[in-house]
Design a protein around this motif. Structure first.
Motif, mmCIF file in Angstrom:
data_model
loop_
_atom_site.group_PDB
_atom_site.id
_atom_site.type_symbol
_atom_site.label_atom_id
_atom_site.label_comp_id
_atom_site.label_asym_id
_atom_site.label_seq_id
_atom_site.Cartn_x
_atom_site.Cartn_y
_atom_site.Cartn_z
ATOM 1 N N LEU A 60 -1.596 15.553 3.396
ATOM 2 C CA LEU A 60 -1.045 14.303 2.891
ATOM 3 C C LEU A 60 0.463 14.436 2.729
ATOM 4 O O LEU A 60 0.961 15.504 2.364
ATOM 5 N N THR A 61 1.171 13.352 2.983
ATOM 6 C CA THR A 61 2.591 13.313 2.651
ATOM 7 C C THR A 61 2.725 13.302 1.132
ATOM 8 O O THR A 61 2.154 12.439 0.462
ATOM 9 N N LEU A 62 3.440 14.274 0.603
ATOM 10 C CA LEU A 62 3.618 14.340 -0.844
ATOM 11 C C LEU A 62 4.957 15.001 -1.132
ATOM 12 O O LEU A 62 5.121 16.201 -0.927
ATOM 13 N N ASP A 63 5.898 14.199 -1.567
ATOM 14 C CA ASP A 63 7.206 14.675 -2.011
ATOM 15 C C ASP A 63 7.224 14.523 -3.523
ATOM 16 O O ASP A 63 7.158 13.400 -4.040
ATOM 17 N N VAL A 64 7.296 15.626 -4.246
ATOM 18 C CA VAL A 64 7.165 15.574 -5.697
ATOM 19 C C VAL A 64 8.301 14.799 -6.359
ATOM 20 O O VAL A 64 8.197 14.405 -7.519
ATOM 21 N N THR A 65 9.396 14.580 -5.628
ATOM 22 C CA THR A 65 10.514 13.805 -6.178
ATOM 23 C C THR A 65 10.409 12.324 -5.820
ATOM 24 O O THR A 65 11.296 11.542 -6.173
ATOM 25 N N ASP A 66 9.359 11.952 -5.131
ATOM 26 C CA ASP A 66 9.144 10.564 -4.706
ATOM 27 C C ASP A 66 7.824 10.078 -5.286
ATOM 28 O O ASP A 66 6.750 10.377 -4.756
ATOM 29 N N ALA A 67 7.901 9.332 -6.388
ATOM 30 C CA ALA A 67 6.694 8.913 -7.099
ATOM 31 C C ALA A 67 5.764 8.096 -6.221
ATOM 32 O O ALA A 67 4.534 8.132 -6.404
ATOM 33 N N ALA A 68 6.317 7.355 -5.265
ATOM 34 C CA ALA A 68 5.469 6.535 -4.397
ATOM 35 C C ALA A 68 4.536 7.400 -3.559
ATOM 36 O O ALA A 68 3.354 7.077 -3.389
ATOM 37 N N THR A 69 5.046 8.511 -3.027
ATOM 38 C CA THR A 69 4.175 9.384 -2.232
ATOM 39 C C THR A 69 3.153 10.086 -3.109
ATOM 40 O O THR A 69 2.022 10.336 -2.681
ATOM 41 N N VAL A 70 3.524 10.385 -4.336
ATOM 42 C CA VAL A 70 2.589 11.028 -5.266
ATOM 43 C C VAL A 70 1.449 10.074 -5.610
ATOM 44 O O VAL A 70 0.264 10.437 -5.588
ATOM 45 N N GLN A 71 1.780 8.831 -5.917
ATOM 46 C CA GLN A 71 0.746 7.841 -6.235
ATOM 47 C C GLN A 71 -0.147 7.570 -5.028
ATOM 48 O O GLN A 71 -1.369 7.430 -5.163
ATOM 49 N N ALA A 72 0.452 7.513 -3.853
ATOM 50 C CA ALA A 72 -0.338 7.290 -2.637
ATOM 51 C C ALA A 72 -1.306 8.449 -2.408
ATOM 52 O O ALA A 72 -2.459 8.238 -1.995
ATOM 53 N N ALA A 73 -0.866 9.677 -2.684
ATOM 54 C CA ALA A 73 -1.740 10.833 -2.537
ATOM 55 C C ALA A 73 -2.900 10.761 -3.520
ATOM 56 O O ALA A 73 -4.054 11.038 -3.161
ATOM 57 N N ALA A 74 -2.611 10.383 -4.761
ATOM 58 C CA ALA A 74 -3.672 10.255 -5.765
ATOM 59 C C ALA A 74 -4.683 9.191 -5.349
ATOM 60 O O ALA A 74 -5.907 9.374 -5.500
ATOM 61 N N GLN A 75 -4.207 8.095 -4.815
ATOM 62 C CA GLN A 75 -5.105 7.026 -4.365
ATOM 63 C C GLN A 75 -5.969 7.480 -3.194
ATOM 64 O O GLN A 75 -7.154 7.158 -3.117
ATOM 65 N N TRP A 76 -5.372 8.252 -2.273
ATOM 66 C CA TRP A 76 -6.143 8.757 -1.143
ATOM 67 C C TRP A 76 -7.245 9.706 -1.627
ATOM 68 O O TRP A 76 -8.394 9.628 -1.167
ATOM 69 N N ILE A 77 -6.897 10.611 -2.525
ATOM 70 C CA ILE A 77 -7.891 11.555 -3.044
ATOM 71 C C ILE A 77 -9.016 10.806 -3.752
ATOM 72 O O ILE A 77 -10.206 11.113 -3.575
ATOM 73 N N GLU A 78 -8.653 9.797 -4.545
ATOM 74 C CA GLU A 78 -9.679 9.016 -5.248
ATOM 75 C C GLU A 78 -10.617 8.329 -4.256
ATOM 76 O O GLU A 78 -11.846 8.356 -4.419
ATOM 77 N N LYS A 79 -10.062 7.737 -3.229
ATOM 78 C CA LYS A 79 -10.865 6.990 -2.261
ATOM 79 C C LYS A 79 -11.746 7.893 -1.411
ATOM 80 O O LYS A 79 -12.920 7.585 -1.157
ATOM 81 N N HIS A 80 -11.197 9.027 -0.979
ATOM 82 C CA HIS A 80 -11.903 9.851 0.006
ATOM 83 C C HIS A 80 -12.640 11.046 -0.584
ATOM 84 O O HIS A 80 -13.607 11.531 0.011
ATOM 85 N N LEU A 81 -12.198 11.526 -1.745
ATOM 86 C CA LEU A 81 -12.804 12.719 -2.323
ATOM 87 C C LEU A 81 -13.388 12.489 -3.711
ATOM 88 O O LEU A 81 -14.249 13.243 -4.156
ATOM 89 N N GLY A 82 -12.870 11.505 -4.419
ATOM 90 C CA GLY A 82 -13.485 11.087 -5.673
ATOM 91 C C GLY A 82 -13.040 11.785 -6.935
ATOM 92 O O GLY A 82 -13.187 11.236 -8.026
#
Length: 253
Positions: A60-82
């Motif tokens: 996953l794209t995840l830049d710890v200094t970019d909150a948008a990518t962090v939130q998108a990663a959390a949403q992906w994990i929730e949707k696909h892994l739970g």
């Protein structure tokens, strides 16, 4: 903790170095690993290597200094892994030239460039808060959640202030070392808050590992450095929380 074969782990900065080695070791234990990387192409390469070795991995794209990518990663994990069972906050930068004494002259407190200090703290401290807070809801769904913050021996005020100790030869640092000391404080405070939820939170020092950040002057391999990350990520329910550890055992603050 949760059976490793069914556990899910997110490792930030996992496209290279210690993070990549930790991701590979967790996958070898049977975990599904999410490779967080600023550069998705490099993240995909790391995930593909893990899969080719028989592990389960997603990038996953995840830049710890970019909150948008962090939130998108959390949403992906929730949707696909739970849920999330393990969070390893590994992504970090050393600043100008880092932990190698020969390159650290521009981190000397009296002459340091403040913008560089801010950049280091943005990644090493604020980034950890951003990622951890975004992933807490997912971690709370785990029966045995673990958070591992990757610090450094240089974070220890005890070790770093000893004039006769192993770090006496290092030049003073106004960026890297203080950022990792702040990370230790964060670790204790998260541990105190999350203890009631059964979330174990610890900091680790991998040691002087051969990575890009020290121009490959380290004497440990990335697999050797990653061992303590994996050990603390797989603690049993009676494991410690709010501690600081190396492979040799607990470290002083």
């Amino acid at each position: 903790m949760t059976t490793r074969e069914h556990a899910i782990a997110l490792v930030t900065g996992a496209n290279k170095g210690i993070g990549r080695a930790a991701a590979g070791q967790l996958a070898a234990l049977g975990m599904t690993v999410v490779v967080g990387a600023r550069d998705l192409e490099r993240g995909e390469e790391a995930a593909a290597a893990i899969r080719s070795a028989g592990g389960a991995a997603h990038a996953l794209t995840l830049d710890v200094t970019d909150a948008a990518t962090v939130q998108a990663a959390a949403q992906w994990i929730e949707k696909h892994l739970g849920r999330l069972d393990v969070l390893i906050n590994n992504a970090g930068i050393s600043g100008s030239g880092l932990v190698d004494p020969s390159d650290a002259v521009d981190q000397i407190p009296s002459t340091v460039e403040l913008n560089m200090v801010r950049k280091v703290f943005e990644t090493n401290v604020f980034g950890v808060i951003t990622v951890t807070n975004a992933m807490l809801g997912l971690l709370r769904r785990s029966p045995a959640p673990r958070i591992v913050n990757v610090a450094s021996h240089a974070a220890s005020l005890t070790l770093f202030s000893d004039p006769d100790g192993p770090f006496a030869a290092l030049l003073p640092s106004a960026a890297y070392s203080p950022s990792k000391s702040a990370l230790l404080s964060l670790t204790v405070n998260y541990a105190n808050e999350l203890r009631k939820d059964g979330i174990l939170v610890n900091a680790v020092a991998p040691g002087y590992v051969d990575t890009d950040s020290n121009n490959h002057t380290g004497f440990l391999t990335v697999d050797e450095g990653a061992a303590i990350l994996v050990r603390m990520a797989t603690l049993g329910e009676d494991g410690p929380t709010g501690g600081f550890f190396s492979e040799d055992g607990p470290l002083p603050w």
